[in-house]
Design an enzyme around this catalytic site. Structure first.
Site, short mmCIF file in Angstrom:
data_model
loop_
_atom_site.label_atom_id
_atom_site.label_comp_id
_atom_site.label_asym_id
_atom_site.label_seq_id
_atom_site.Cartn_x
_atom_site.Cartn_y
_atom_site.Cartn_z
N CYS A 85 0.75 -1.21 -0.03
CA CYS A 85 -0.07 0.02 -0.03
C CYS A 85 0.80 1.31 -0.13
CB CYS A 85 -0.94 0.00 1.06
SG CYS A 85 -2.33 1.19 0.85
N HIS A 201 -3.61 -5.85 1.01
CA HIS A 201 -2.65 -5.80 2.27
C HIS A 201 -2.86 -7.44 2.64
CE1 HIS A 201 -2.29 -1.51 3.87
NE2 HIS A 201 -3.17 -1.36 3.08
N GLU A 203 -1.20 -8.98 4.86
CA GLU A 203 -0.89 -8.93 6.44
C GLU A 203 -2.16 -8.77 7.15
OE1 GLU A 203 -0.76 -4.52 5.65
OE2 GLU A 203 -0.52 -6.38 4.71
#
Length: 228
Positions: A85, A201, A203
Site C-alpha cells: 500500500c 494488504h 498482512e
C-alpha cells in the site's frame, strides 16, 4: 531470515506486519525512519499507512527519509524488499519499481475485500501460488497503477506483474478493477525480482481469527527465499 519493518511518521500498518511475521515464527524488528542501520535484516518491509500525512504525493516525502538510503542500497545489492500500500507508493517514488500510483478513478478512498490473480511465473512472491484468485483487503485512496506503454510492455514481457485484480473465479475483468489501474495491475516487481510492491494488504488476511488466511498464503512464499 530476519525481517525489518520500517516505521515512518504516519505508518499505521507496521504493527500488523510485525504481528503477522511473528505469527509466521519469523524474527522481526522495527526500523525507525531516522536511523541508518538495517540491523542485519535480510528482508525489509515498508508498511501501509499515511507516511508524513501523504503530503505532496503519497510516499514522496518518505522516499527521502534517512533510512531509505540504506533501504535503496539493500535493494540494489539484491536484498529483498517489499512495499504494501503506502509502502508500494514509496517504492514507486524511489524508482525501485516501475510506474506510479495515482488517485483512484472514482476519486474516493476504497476499503473492501478484492480478489487477486497471481501473474508472474518466477517472482518469489507468486511463483508458488496455485489458486486462480486470493481474497485480500484493500484500503487506499491513491492506488491506481499507471505506466507508459513501453513500461507496460516491458513489465508483461519480463513477467514483472505480480497480481491483477480479478473476480472470485480468477477472471481478470474491467468490472473487477476497483480503482482504475491500467490492465488491472495490483502489484509489480523490479527487473531483478527482489523488490515487490502491491496495493492490497496480505498482512490483514493472515490470522485465522480474522476469518481469512489468503494473505498468509502469499506471505508464506517469502520464506522460500531461505531455501534458495
Amino acid at each position: 531470515m530476519k525481517f525489518g519493518v520500517v516505521v515512518f511518521p504516519g505508518s499505521n500498518c507496521d504493527q500488523d506486519a510485525v504481528d503477522t511475521l511473528e505469527l509466521m515464527d519469523q524474527e522481526v524488528v522495527k526500523l525507525w525512519h531516522k536511523d541508518h542501520d538495517l540491523q542485519g535484516c535480510d528482508f525489509i518491509l515498508l508498511p501501509g499507512g499515511f507516511s508524513y500525512g501523504d503530503y505532496l504525493r503519497t510516499g514522496s516525502v518518505a522516499r527521502f527519509s534517512p533510512i531509505m538510503s540504506e533501504v535503496i542500497a539493500h535493494a540494489n545489492r539484491g536484498g529483498y524488499l517489499m512495499g504494501i500500500c503506502n509502502g508500494f507508493q514509496i517504492l514507486a517514488e524511489a524508482r525501485l519499481v516501475p510506474g506510479v500510483l495515482l488517485r483512484n478513478s472514482n476519486q474516493q478512498y476504497i476499503c473492501k475485500n478484492v480478489y487477486l490473480a497471481p501473474q508472474s511465473p518466477d517472482a518469489l512472491l507468486t511463483a508458488g501460488l496455485d489458486r486462480p484468485a486470493y481474497k485480500i483487503p484493500m484500503a487506499h485512496g491513491e492506488g491506481r497503477y499507471f505506466a507508459d506503454a513501453d513500461t507496460l510492455k516491458e513489465l508483461n514481457d519480463n513477467g514483472q506483474v505480480l497480481f491483477r485484480y480479478c473476480d472470485e473465479t480468477g477472471a481478470i475483468l474491467e468490472s473487477a478493477n476497483p480503482n482504475g489501474s491500467l490492465e488491472n495491475i495490483a502489484g509489480v516487481t523490479n527487473k531483478g525480482k527482489n523488490v515487490f510492491g502491491m496495493m492490497p494488504h496480505p498482512e490483514r488476511a493472515a490470522d485465522p481469527l480474522l476469518g481469512n488466511t489468503d494473505g498468509r498464503l502469499i506471505l508464506d512464499q517469502i520464506l522460500k527465499a531461505v531455501l534458495v
